[in-house]
Design a protein around this motif. Structure first.
Motif, PDB file in Angstrom:
ATOM      1  N   TYR A  44       0.835  -1.204   0.000  1.00  0.00           N
ATOM      2  CA  TYR A  44       0.000   0.000   0.000  1.00  0.00           C
ATOM      3  C   TYR A  44       0.870   1.254   0.000  1.00  0.00           C
ATOM      4  O   TYR A  44       1.940   1.273   0.614  1.00  0.00           O
ATOM      5  N   TYR A  45       0.387   2.265  -0.685  1.00  0.00           N
ATOM      6  CA  TYR A  45       1.020   3.581  -0.702  1.00  0.00           C
ATOM      7  C   TYR A  45      -0.018   4.599  -0.238  1.00  0.00           C
ATOM      8  O   TYR A  45      -1.181   4.550  -0.655  1.00  0.00           O
ATOM      9  N   THR A  63      -5.443  23.611   1.570  1.00  0.00           N
ATOM     10  CA  THR A  63      -5.791  22.587   0.578  1.00  0.00           C
ATOM     11  C   THR A  63      -5.173  21.272   1.035  1.00  0.00           C
ATOM     12  O   THR A  63      -3.981  21.218   1.371  1.00  0.00           O
ATOM     13  N   PHE A  64      -5.982  20.230   1.055  1.00  0.00           N
ATOM     14  CA  PHE A  64      -5.523  18.904   1.495  1.00  0.00           C
ATOM     15  C   PHE A  64      -5.753  17.892   0.382  1.00  0.00           C
ATOM     16  O   PHE A  64      -6.833  17.837  -0.202  1.00  0.00           O
ATOM     17  N   LEU A  65      -4.730  17.110   0.085  1.00  0.00           N
ATOM     18  CA  LEU A  65      -4.813  16.063  -0.937  1.00  0.00           C
ATOM     19  C   LEU A  65      -4.282  14.757  -0.367  1.00  0.00           C
ATOM     20  O   LEU A  65      -3.265  14.747   0.339  1.00  0.00           O
ATOM     21  N   GLU A  66      -4.966  13.672  -0.691  1.00  0.00           N
ATOM     22  CA  GLU A  66      -4.536  12.349  -0.231  1.00  0.00           C
ATOM     23  C   GLU A  66      -4.847  11.307  -1.303  1.00  0.00           C
ATOM     24  O   GLU A  66      -5.907  11.360  -1.936  1.00  0.00           O
ATOM     25  N   TRP A  67      -3.934  10.374  -1.477  1.00  0.00           N
ATOM     26  CA  TRP A  67      -4.140   9.272  -2.418  1.00  0.00           C
ATOM     27  C   TRP A  67      -3.657   7.992  -1.755  1.00  0.00           C
ATOM     28  O   TRP A  67      -2.512   7.914  -1.295  1.00  0.00           O
ATOM     29  N   GLN A  68      -4.518   7.028  -1.680  1.00  0.00           N
ATOM     30  CA  GLN A  68      -4.159   5.729  -1.116  1.00  0.00           C
ATOM     31  C   GLN A  68      -4.434   4.657  -2.168  1.00  0.00           C
ATOM     32  O   GLN A  68      -5.525   4.606  -2.733  1.00  0.00           O
TER      33      GLN A  68
END
Length: 267
Positions: A44-45, A63-68
């Motif tokens: 997982y990343y 600003t919030f960014l997340e990618w899983q």
């Protein structure tokens, strides 16, 4: 003499039996003769980031960014190739993005406004989705328009043996868009908080159509002395799921013809 004449064995039954791996322990036994080491694999990343900035003494943004994203592999039987079954090369993926503004309107009134987006997908095949075509082993399976793949049917047994072949995919998509507006108002010795939220939720399961390539379950009835009652002869355990497979006598089977679901729930 407990021997099936070769002429009575079906081409498909022989081909499916050959999907089982060769024994590697207890070579003289027809049970408990195969051991496999198949460790589960997870990867997982989860990168994420946030940027805060002010555009004036009274206005702040972030600003919030997340990618899983990640994959998993769990082989239930230890078999390889087309016989493989379990959570085979599954994938999950999640995106999150939000934009938030806090503004001071006056010494007694503050507002916070946030727009958020999330999207989650998963795809869980129960096999490698790569098998010989049914026609190549002598099976004439019906065509179901919900799949473009021509895979072998899943084969299950009522006893002793694990499932061989996995041809179905469980897949889901969830998506959310949310707008929040919240205010804090001070009046003398009192503080009031009020606001609201507008949301849109989407759900779908594209490609989750069951087993359009089919499935068969094999029991012992057709090869029992008495098809309705097992072990009626003293001292003899009759009926064999593998014999039924070789002869082409399943207890049940079919194909799934399912449509996918899509829902939108705004409120």
């Amino acid at each position: 003499n407990d021997i099936i004449p070769t002429a009575d064995m079906t081409q498909a039954g022989q081909a499916l039996v050959n999907l089982f791996p060769s024994p590697n322990v207890n070579l003289g036994s027809d049970q408990n003769n195969f051991i496999a080491t198949t460790p589960d694999r997870y990867r997982y990343y989860q990168p994420m980031g946030r940027v805060d900035y002010n555009t004036s003494p009274n206005t702040r943004f972030y600003t919030f960014l997340e990618w899983q994203t990640g994959t998993e592999f769990r082989n239930s039987s230890g078999f390889t190739g087309p016989a493989q079954n379990g959570n085979i090369n599954t994938r999950r993926e999640n995106w999150i993005a939000s934009k938030d503004m806090t503004h001071v309107f006056s010494p007694t009134l503050v507002g916070d406004f946030k727009l958020s987006f999330t999207r989650f997908t998963d795809k869980f095949p129960d096999g490698p989705l790569s098998t010989p075509s049914p026609s190549s082993i002598g099976l004439n399976m019906p065509y179901v328009g919900t799949t473009t793949k021509s895979l072998l049917p899943e084969i299950n047994f009522s006893e002793l043996y694990p499932q061989i072949v996995g041809n179905s995919v469980s897949a889901h998509v969830d998506q959310t868009l949310v707008l929040n507006a919240d205010f804090t108002k001070s009046a003398g010795a009192h503080t009031f908080e009020f606001g609201g939220q507008a949301s849109r939720y989407n759900f779908a399961n594209p490609g989750d159509v069951g087993r359009p390539n089919g499935y068969f379950s094999f029991g012992t009835g057709p090869t029992q002395y008495n098809p309705t009652s097992r072990n009626t002869l003293p001292g003899i355990t009759d009926g064999s799921v593998i014999a039924d497979l070789l002869l082409g006598y399943p207890d049940s089977g079919g194909v799934n013809w399912n449509s996918t679901l899509y829902e939108t729930i705004p409120y």
